[in-house]
Design a protein around this motif. Structure first.
Motif: not given
Length: 324
Positions: A233-258
């Motif tokens: 939506s219009a409220a969710e659009l931000v520019a310029p994007v400076e950071l994209k962060v994602i956290a994940w897990k699989k089994g006993g593993r996990n991590g973060v990507v920035i």
């Protein structure tokens, strides 16, 4: 600072293992368990060949013998000589027993849905669209999904590419539509049901039924709704994007990507590079949270939770495993 929160959901299907064995019980390299089932049988050798991405004809070519002769040996209609055993072992690394097993998924009972159909729905496709994109006939895909045909290695690779997941020939529970996800996204856009239906190209009556969980929506209908509701939506659009962060897990593993936070390889320059904690995201990992940061139209820092990008599963309720 503001935060825009959107529900991120993952759909999992309750599947009933229905792969069976009716041949030599010493087939230790192939995982077949269960009671006897009906369905077109295939040899242990053809199953073992499929694990290597081969069919019987391709296996026979590598062995330098005729496919008909190899097929008869595999089914126990001709003697498995030491010479033949050596040739099979040279290609596969082991010698499967003679005899037959039932195919990958058995035969589905009336009223049961299939993993293939539900995975296609999650991707916003019908089985016909899966067949078209995979270069296969619709009838073949339907028969495979119901356990009436064997899935060749080549066809399996095509279908997995289209579905973006391992192909499973199993019965699966059909998940219901999640009305909360629909309401949240309509609220995010500030749309009424009438406006949402108009943008999706469906009738208001159909949308009302979907939101009440009455019909099982097709993959095409889910794709239309996902396309209009899950666009930012219009409220969710931000520019310029400076950071994209994602956290994940699989089994006993996990991590973060920035992404965009600088990093040791480029001297830590702001806005460049990628930082990974826990290594690269493994295939099939579950997203824990994800967001972007930037500035809104008033120059204020904005933190926006990423809209679920894993397809139409965002519109479906999560199925809990049986017994929970």
């Amino acid at each position: 600072m503001k935060a825009n929160t959107n529900t991120m959901s993952t759909v999992s299907y309750n599947t009933e293992p229905s792969v069976h064995t009716s041949g030599d019980v010493n087939a230790s390299h192939v995982n077949y368990t269960g009671e006897a089932a009906t369905g077109r049988a295939e040899s242990h050798l053809s199953v073992a060949a499929r694990e290597r991405g081969l069919n019987i004809k391709e296996l026979a070519a590598l062995m330098g013998i005729g496919p008909s002769h190899l097929s008869q040996v595999a089914r126990g209609k001709k003697t498995l000589t030491p010479y033949m055993s050596a040739k099979i072992e040279a290609v596969l690394g082991w010698v499967p027993p003679q005899g037959v097993v039932h195919r990958q998924g058995g035969v589905l009972h009336g009223g049961e849905s299939t993993y293939l159909r539900e995975r296609a729905r999650e991707q916003g496709m019908t089985l016909r669209q899966v067949a078209d994109r995979a270069g296969l006939t619709y009838g073949y895909v339907v028969q495979v999904s119901r356990g009436h045909r064997n899935l060749s290695p080549a066809a399996q690779a095509r279908m997995e590419s289209v579905l973006e997941a391992p192909v499973k020939i199993e019965a699966a529970q059909c998940p219901a539509t999640d009305p909360n996800a629909l309401w949240e996204r309509m609220d995010a856009h500030g749309w009424s049901q009438n406006e949402t239906a108009r943008r999706a190209g469906i009738s208001i009556g159909m949308l009302s039924q979907v939101m009440n969980g009455k019909p099982t929506p097709s993959g095409d209908l889910l794709r239309r709704l996902h396309g209009v509701l899950f666009a930012p939506s219009a409220a969710e659009l931000v520019a310029p994007v400076e950071l994209k962060v994602i956290a994940w897990k699989k089994g006993g593993r996990n991590g973060v990507v920035i992404k965009g936070a600088g990093g040791p390889r480029n001297g830590g320059k702001p806005g460049d590079g990628t930082i990974r904690v826990g290594g690269r995201v493994p295939w099939g990992a579950e997203v824990q949270f994800a967001y972007t940061t930037g500035y809104d139209s008033h120059g204020r820092v904005s933190v926006n939770h990423v809209v679920d990008g894993r397809g139409c599963s965002a519109l479906l309720k999560r199925c809990e495993p049986a017994g929970i």
